[in-house]
Design a protein around this motif. Structure first.
Motif, PDB file in Angstrom:
ATOM      1  N   LEU A 284     -16.259  21.787  15.283  1.00  0.00           N
ATOM      2  CA  LEU A 284     -16.916  22.228  14.052  1.00  0.00           C
ATOM      3  C   LEU A 284     -18.430  22.257  14.283  1.00  0.00           C
ATOM      4  O   LEU A 284     -18.981  21.405  14.976  1.00  0.00           O
ATOM      5  N   PRO A 285     -19.086  23.254  13.694  1.00  0.00           N
ATOM      6  CA  PRO A 285     -20.522  23.395  13.934  1.00  0.00           C
ATOM      7  C   PRO A 285     -21.324  22.245  13.321  1.00  0.00           C
ATOM      8  O   PRO A 285     -20.889  21.637  12.340  1.00  0.00           O
ATOM      9  N   SER A 286     -22.475  21.966  13.919  1.00  0.00           N
ATOM     10  CA  SER A 286     -23.297  20.881  13.388  1.00  0.00           C
ATOM     11  C   SER A 286     -24.081  21.364  12.176  1.00  0.00           C
ATOM     12  O   SER A 286     -24.160  22.567  11.911  1.00  0.00           O
ATOM     13  N   ALA A 287     -24.678  20.397  11.476  1.00  0.00           N
ATOM     14  CA  ALA A 287     -25.429  20.748  10.268  1.00  0.00           C
ATOM     15  C   ALA A 287     -26.657  21.577  10.611  1.00  0.00           C
ATOM     16  O   ALA A 287     -27.226  22.247   9.754  1.00  0.00           O
ATOM     17  N   ALA A 288     -27.067  21.532  11.876  1.00  0.00           N
ATOM     18  CA  ALA A 288     -28.292  22.250  12.250  1.00  0.00           C
ATOM     19  C   ALA A 288     -27.990  23.653  12.757  1.00  0.00           C
ATOM     20  O   ALA A 288     -28.878  24.330  13.245  1.00  0.00           O
ATOM     21  N   SER A 289     -26.725  24.067  12.639  1.00  0.00           N
ATOM     22  CA  SER A 289     -26.418  25.354  13.264  1.00  0.00           C
ATOM     23  C   SER A 289     -26.214  26.472  12.251  1.00  0.00           C
ATOM     24  O   SER A 289     -25.431  27.376  12.475  1.00  0.00           O
ATOM     25  N   ILE A 290     -26.928  26.395  11.155  1.00  0.00           N
ATOM     26  CA  ILE A 290     -26.791  27.476  10.169  1.00  0.00           C
ATOM     27  C   ILE A 290     -27.489  28.717  10.709  1.00  0.00           C
ATOM     28  O   ILE A 290     -28.646  28.667  11.108  1.00  0.00           O
ATOM     29  N   SER A 291     -26.753  29.819  10.726  1.00  0.00           N
ATOM     30  CA  SER A 291     -27.341  31.037  11.274  1.00  0.00           C
ATOM     31  C   SER A 291     -28.161  31.738  10.194  1.00  0.00           C
ATOM     32  O   SER A 291     -28.045  31.434   9.009  1.00  0.00           O
ATOM     33  N   LYS A 292     -28.961  32.698  10.634  1.00  0.00           N
ATOM     34  CA  LYS A 292     -29.781  33.455   9.673  1.00  0.00           C
ATOM     35  C   LYS A 292     -28.888  34.170   8.661  1.00  0.00           C
ATOM     36  O   LYS A 292     -29.208  34.245   7.481  1.00  0.00           O
ATOM     37  N   GLU A 293     -27.748  34.690   9.161  1.00  0.00           N
ATOM     38  CA  GLU A 293     -26.845  35.444   8.276  1.00  0.00           C
ATOM     39  C   GLU A 293     -26.285  34.544   7.186  1.00  0.00           C
ATOM     40  O   GLU A 293     -26.213  34.917   6.027  1.00  0.00           O
TER      41      GLU A 293
ATOM     42  N   LEU B  28     -38.183  31.638   3.521  1.00  0.00           N
ATOM     43  CA  LEU B  28     -37.462  30.351   3.473  1.00  0.00           C
ATOM     44  C   LEU B  28     -36.168  30.381   4.287  1.00  0.00           C
ATOM     45  O   LEU B  28     -35.581  29.346   4.590  1.00  0.00           O
ATOM     46  N   GLN B  29     -35.733  31.588   4.621  1.00  0.00           N
ATOM     47  CA  GLN B  29     -34.525  31.722   5.442  1.00  0.00           C
ATOM     48  C   GLN B  29     -34.681  30.940   6.752  1.00  0.00           C
ATOM     49  O   GLN B  29     -33.738  30.315   7.228  1.00  0.00           O
ATOM     50  N   ASN B  30     -35.904  30.960   7.283  1.00  0.00           N
ATOM     51  CA  ASN B  30     -36.144  30.238   8.540  1.00  0.00           C
ATOM     52  C   ASN B  30     -35.970  28.737   8.388  1.00  0.00           C
ATOM     53  O   ASN B  30     -35.585  28.053   9.328  1.00  0.00           O
ATOM     54  N   ALA B  31     -36.287  28.238   7.195  1.00  0.00           N
ATOM     55  CA  ALA B  31     -36.181  26.800   6.969  1.00  0.00           C
ATOM     56  C   ALA B  31     -34.731  26.337   7.130  1.00  0.00           C
ATOM     57  O   ALA B  31     -34.464  25.256   7.644  1.00  0.00           O
ATOM     58  N   PHE B  32     -33.772  27.204   6.698  1.00  0.00           N
ATOM     59  CA  PHE B  32     -32.356  26.851   6.845  1.00  0.00           C
ATOM     60  C   PHE B  32     -32.023  26.719   8.327  1.00  0.00           C
ATOM     61  O   PHE B  32     -31.325  25.816   8.749  1.00  0.00           O
ATOM     62  N   VAL B  33     -32.522  27.685   9.103  1.00  0.00           N
ATOM     63  CA  VAL B  33     -32.189  27.718  10.522  1.00  0.00           C
ATOM     64  C   VAL B  33     -32.815  26.525  11.250  1.00  0.00           C
ATOM     65  O   VAL B  33     -32.183  25.890  12.077  1.00  0.00           O
ATOM     66  N   LYS B  34     -34.066  26.209  10.880  1.00  0.00           N
ATOM     67  CA  LYS B  34     -34.746  25.102  11.558  1.00  0.00           C
ATOM     68  C   LYS B  34     -34.128  23.763  11.208  1.00  0.00           C
ATOM     69  O   LYS B  34     -34.096  22.849  12.012  1.00  0.00           O
ATOM     70  N   CYS B  35     -33.712  23.597   9.987  1.00  0.00           N
ATOM     71  CA  CYS B  35     -33.112  22.354   9.496  1.00  0.00           C
ATOM     72  C   CYS B  35     -34.035  21.163   9.833  1.00  0.00           C
ATOM     73  O   CYS B  35     -33.603  20.160  10.378  1.00  0.00           O
ATOM     74  N   SER B  36     -35.286  21.320   9.518  1.00  0.00           N
ATOM     75  CA  SER B  36     -36.264  20.294   9.899  1.00  0.00           C
ATOM     76  C   SER B  36     -36.555  19.358   8.730  1.00  0.00           C
ATOM     77  O   SER B  36     -36.532  19.759   7.566  1.00  0.00           O
ATOM     78  N   SER B  37     -36.843  18.097   9.064  1.00  0.00           N
ATOM     79  CA  SER B  37     -37.173  17.135   7.995  1.00  0.00           C
ATOM     80  C   SER B  37     -38.657  16.816   8.002  1.00  0.00           C
ATOM     81  O   SER B  37     -39.087  15.821   7.433  1.00  0.00           O
TER      82      SER B  37
END
Ligand SMILES: Nc1nc2c(ncn2[C@@H]2O[C@H](COP(=O)(O)OP(=O)(O)OP(=O)(O)O)[C@@H](O)[C@H]2O)c(=O)[nH]1
Ligand SMILES: [Mg+2]
Length: 1104
Positions: free
Chosen positions: A382-391, A414-423
């Protein structure tokens, strides 16, 4: 591997730091397939419960009614630690319900996850809800893995031989994969092109690999397949479940064991001295071990050669032996020997125990522990929480109907923020709350120690509301004073002025009521805490932080120009009902029944948030910036249909009101409304859901006894073609006509020619296929007509609209803009729908030839299954498919009013004021009086046009053969063959209709699908359970509307009919009964006689 994980749990921060090692997943399945039992095993691996209780206690079912009924009613999360080698993982596991009534709870779970464990009971196979959840995972684009559960039942109950057991499991796996293939092949409207392409590629590769295998089969030299066999390059892991890929686990959650093929491949590689990779690929499938010539080889073709496949000879036979030794032989010495062979040491107290199943559980769990097998599969597949793609981020931020680039640029970034998954501190905060739920205060771990945060939360909370309460009291005092002051001015009248006293009393009562309502809510919040179930997608969230809480309807393009330094001012916030500012009070790690306080939640994890209950209803997006668009809405699979009124004692009404508000807030599916009649109505998904809502209201939210009315079942009104036979099945001709159709005009045209102009129209039943399409694509229609507007604006529309005092006048410019913002997917869907409608119309006959281009509007609500057709020669308006344009015709000014009349007419039909369905109104002519065309001075009011269209259309409806339509449930039941007959009886008694009934291959259970009218479904589940000794549990889901083929106005008239039915029509007219019950409920007139036999009554009283 799992030992010592309890300690890790408390150190959640370390686990949260790395989002690459976080997995957010949910368990989904058909009802009773073993989700909660599986969750038990995973929870036990972290020491929250003991392994002895795993599979029995059902830890995630924390509610009393869940434990009593044995079904899960809500989705709940537990955070688990897992380590593999040096890597440490945080697993946020959500257990979801399988009962259809709670499918909205499943939606709330799926939204927060990146992956899912699909559980399938191998005895029952793929059931209705299994398909639904597979589809849901597919639509939400989350990765599934499979657990084939209850294999112990194949061994113990069905007593299949190991080889039959293997074929049975293979068949179930094939069923699941067949459905995955079906999903892949059906083009669901709105599915993204990329998704389709990705899957098509996988499918192509799968076919290729199959061909390669079959080719290799034909070549005799390729039969030995130790080496190159050409499958390696194939990667179809995201489409099909294949044991060799490692995305399938074979398990018994009840006995605590489970394994993947890889586990045995590793074991046997050492034991048999074979290549592990080869074993991994051959342990499942048609392969067997041949030991010809002393050398062990793995060969293909076990079935043809009547050999046992490897899965049987190496795995199942061992399992059977374990079960046989423990359950049948009950011999401790042999058991100890067997345990030794398996490398398990059983404690003495277990060996001595008389509980055989516990012994089995202990042995199997030590031999093939379920939790590590499942958790390993989870972290690997299963994909990790940090692997949300742009799509995927795009899908979350913007619904498929809208173009992503129509969002403001700042929002798009803000789409990039999902992909980066940075805190990071600079990362924007993005959190999604999928539901809000209520937890008893005692379940908060920080409530148990003194001076804790939770307490602090409570204090802050109550101080705010204290202030508010004081303000309210002040207001009340001022009002009272004002009232007294007035009467001071006219002292003489003070006491005599009853009106004044009455007004004052009413005002005070109102205030007091509201006050009491608030107090009730306050009291409740002292015992229970509302927790938002959320996932952090970007940024870090801390207690005390102030955040924007964005409602589901928030649109950043509306506020982007107001922003001052990226923020909204308080004034602007007051005007905007979709944006609020809230302060986070507490953040919690969710541990099933308990909550552990956190000091900070970082990106990627699933958490509980307190303190936002005043800002959130059902779901919300939380962000540090208001340019964040609201997350797209959750996909709902069940339509709430069961509607009841709730009543309470007058003195308890404030409590009831407060309770209903809380219920509405906390349940993702229930709809609460106040009817015009003053009744409080709740709409639920089914009987079990209703019961849960009422229990919650009585015991938690309102705390008062609540009475529930009989269900208010919706109907639809429709018209049909003139029937050709009457109720005695005789052809209707001439005198024999028993319908209310008047015959001056065979088509039933209505003509009105009065001071507001001339209108000629008629009603006709829509072709069935068209109605079906309209019903199916309701949401799309809503978008076409309401957002992109079929609105036509005349040149002088504004002046007319203003002079009519009309609000919400159509605005050509904004309509055109909305049309431009529609995404390509929507435009494609629109043209597809238009094409399909055109086809359906054309197939229905020549009179519908050009109908699709004549559509003026859909109704009711602009998106219903009724159509208004424009066949007015002199009024050429664009159809709903075309771009909004200004047209020059006097009628254009009244276009929207006319459509409003149509909407009203279709919203409440003449039979019992229920909405219409499948009716087409054809407007053949409409003209305004001559002088109206000359000058606007003598304007006709909007209201006149609305009444004209509404009344005339209603009349046109009444001229046709009217029928009632009933809502139908589709009812899926699986039972054993002994009770099938009894089940058919119960369904038959309630006017149900069996659609299909098949025996499941390889078992004695039947899968039956039936249609059942919703109105006849009350207590159905109970009756069925009783008559089948608790075996049959029906899954009722709203399916469709069906015409009740009984003329509501029918009475016996001809001599034959009178002879057959009797003067009083011996068997009741069921349609009329339904109509009368609805009319009575709505307070409308019925033609029922209060006194049926007046003479008899007189005789009775005389005899007294
Ligand atoms: N024999 C056997 N029974 C099982 C197994 N797993 C679950 N059960 C039983 O199946 C029943 C349902 O189990 P649950 O875990 O509550 O199923 P569920 O999928 O969570 O059910 P819902 O949440 O209501 O949809 C219980 O009686 C369990 O004891 C299994 O592996 N073997
Ligand atoms: Mg459950």
């Amino acid at each position: 591997m799992v030992a010592g994980q309890q300690d890790q749990r408390s150190n959640a921060y370390a686990l949260m730091e790395n989002p690459h090692n976080i997995r957010n997943l949910c368990i989904m399945a058909h009802v009773d397939h073993g989700k909660t039992s599986l969750a038990d095993n995973l929870v036990a691996s972290n020491g929250l419960i003991s392994q002895r209780l795993a599979g029995r206690i059902r830890y995630m079912d924390s509610r009393k009614d869940e434990a009593e009924r044995g079904i899960t009613m809500k989705s709940s999360c537990v955070s688990l630690a897992y380590s593999k080698g040096d890597e440490k993982y945080l697993i946020n596991l959500i257990d979801s319900p399988g009962h259809v009534d709670f499918s909205s709870e499943v939606s709330t779970a799926v939204r927060l996850c990146d992956g899912t464990i699909i559980v399938v009971d191998v005895i029952e196979g793929v059931c209705a809800q299994t398909k639904v959840v597979l589809q849901q995972a597919w639509v939400e684009n989350i990765q599934p893995v499979l657990v084939l559960n209850k294999i112990d039942r194949l061994i113990l109950e069905t007593k299949l031989s190991p080889i039959d057991c293997y074929y049975h499991i293979a068949q179930v796996l094939e069923q699941v994969n067949a459905y995955m293939g079906e999903l892949f092949n059906t083009t669901v409207l709105g599915k993204t092109a990329e998704g389709v392409e990705r899957r098509q590629q996988a499918e192509r590769e799968r076919r290729l690999s199959e061909r390669k295998i079959s080719e290799s089969e034909t070549a005799p030299e390729a039969k030995q397949i130790f080496s190159d066999w050409g499958i390696d390059q194939v990667d179809d892991s995201d489409l099909y479940f294949t044991p060799e890929q490692g995305n399938v686990i074979f398990a018994s959650a009840y006995d605590g064991w489970g394994f993947s093929i890889a586990h045995f491949a590793e074991q046997f590689a050492n034991k048999l001295g074979m290549n592990r990779t080869v074993l991994n690929k051959t342990l499942w499938g048609d392969y067997y071990i041949s030991s010809k010539g002393g050398e062990k080889k793995i060969m293909r073709g076990a079935r043809d050669k009547r050999k046992n496949p490897l899965f049987v000879s190496l795995i199942l036979e061992n399992l059977y032996k374990v079960y046989d030794t423990v359950m049948s032989k009950k011999d401790n010495i042999e058991l100890e020997k067997l345990a030794g062979c398996l490398g398990v040491k059983l404690p003495v107290h277990v060996l001595k125990s008389t509980d055989i199943r516990a012994k089995l559980n202990m042995l199997c769990n030590k031999w093939l522990p379920l939790a590590p097998a499942v958790l390993e599969m989870v972290v690997e597949h299963l994909p990790s929480a940090a692997s949300i793609s742009k799509e995927r981020a795009m899908k979350l931020m913007c619904s498929a109907t809208q173009r992503f680039d129509s969002l403001p640029e700042k929002s798009q970034e803000l789409q990039n923020a999902f992909v980066k998954c940075s805190s990071d501190e600079n990362a924007p905060l993005i959190v999604y709350v999928s539901k809000i739920f209520c937890v008893p205060r005692k379940h908060f771990q920080d409530e148990k120690s003194e001076g804790n945060k939770g307490f602090h939360v409570q204090n802050v909370k109550s101080s705010i509301s204290e202030e508010e309460m004081a303000k309210r009291r002040e207001e009340a005092r001022r009002m009272k004073e004002a009232a007294t002051g007035n009467s001071d001015d006219s002292k003489g009248k003070e006491l005599s002025s009853e009106e004044m006293a009455e007004i004052m009393r009413q005002q005070q009562e109102k205030l007091a009521d509201k006050e009491r309502e608030r107090e009730e809510k306050q009291k409740l919040l002292e015992e229970e805490v509302f927790v938002a179930f959320a996932r952090v997608y970007s940024g870090a969230l801390k207690p005390g932080q102030k955040v924007y809480v964005l409602g589901p309807k928030h649109d950043p393009s509306k506020i982007i120009n107001m922003l001052d330094n990226g923020e909204l001012t308080e004034e602007q916030l007051k005007d905007n009902i979709h944006v609020h500012i809230g302060q986070v009070k507490g953040i919690y790690l969710l541990l099933g029944r308990e909550l552990e306080p956190l000091e900070c939640a970082t990106a990627g994890t699933v958490i509980g948030i307190t303190g936002l209950e005043d800002q959130i209803i059902k779901s919300a997006t939380i962000s540090s910036t208001p340019v964040m668009p609201a997350f797209t809405e959750l996909t709902q699979n069940a339509t709430p249909i069961l509607r009841v009124a709730v009543l309470a004692n007058v003195k308890d009404l404030p409590k009831l009101r407060a309770g209903l508000k809380l219920l509405n807030q906390a349940d993702p599916c229930v709809q609460v409304s106040l009817q015009r009649s003053g009744e409080y109505v709740i709409v639920t998904a089914g009987e079990v859901h209703l019961q849960r809502c009422i229990d919650d209201l009585q015991e938690r939210y309102a705390g008062v006894p609540v009475q529930v009315s009989d269900p208010i079942v919706p109907f639809r009104e429709t018209i049909i073609e003139k029937p050709k036979v009457d109720r005695l099945n005789e052809a209707i001709e001439g005198e024999n006509v028993n319908t209310k159709v008047e015959d001056e005009d065979p088509l039933g045209r209505v003509e009105i020619n009065g001071s507001v102009g001339r209108l000629l129209c008629r009603a006709a039943p829509l072709p069935e296929s068209v109605t079906k399409l309209l019903d199916q694509y309701k949401d799309l229609l809503h978008l076409i007509t309401n957002k992109a507007g079929s609105v036509v604006a005349g040149e002088n529309i504004e002046t007319v609209a203003e002079s009519n005092g009309m609000e919400g006048k159509p605005d050509l410019e904004s309509t055109q803009k909305a049309q431009e913002n529609l995404s390509n997917v929507t435009l494609k869907a629109m043209s597809e729908l238009r094409f399909q409608l055109d086809k359906a119309f054309k197939e229905a006959g020549s009179e519908w030839e050009n109908a699709v281009n004549e559509i003026w509007s859909f109704g009711p609500d602009g998106c219903g299954p009724n159509v208004l057709l424009n066949r007015i020669g002199a009024y050429k308006r664009p159809s709903i498919w075309d771009k909004a344009t200004a047209i020059d015709s006097p009628l254009a000014a009244y276009d929207t009013n006319f459509v409003t009349g149509f909407q009203l007419a279709t919203a409440a039909g003449p039979l019992c004021e229920e909405p219409m369905m499948g009716v087409c109104f054809i407007i053949e002519d409409w003209s305004l009086p001559q002088k109206e065309c000359d000058t606007k001075q003598f304007g006709i009011s909007a209201g006149q046009i609305i009444s004209l269209s509404k009344d005339t259309l209603r009349k046109a409806f009444e001229k046709q053969c009217q029928r009632l339509m009933c809502a139908m449930y589709s009812c899926v039941i699986s039972v054993t063959s002994e009770v099938v007959g009894k089940m058919y009886n119960v369904i038959g008694k309630r006017q149900g209709r069996i659609v299909s009934g098949d025996i499941t291959e390889g078992s004695t259970s039947w899968n039956v699908t039936a249609y059942l009218p919703v109105i006849e479904s009350m207590n159905f589940a109970n009756e069925l359970r009783k008559s089948t000794s608790g075996e049959a549990i029906p899954q009722l889901v709203f399916s469709h509307w069906e015409v009740l083929d009984v003329d509501p106005a029918w009475e016996p008239q001809t001599t034959e009919e009178l002879a057959h039915w009797g003067e009083k029509s011996d068997s009741e007219n069921i349609a009329k009964n339904y109509i009368n019950s609805v009319r009575k409920r709505k307070g409308l007139a019925t033609d029922e006689k209060i006194i049926e036999y007046a003479e008899k009554q007189r005789t009775l009283s005389k005899n007294k």
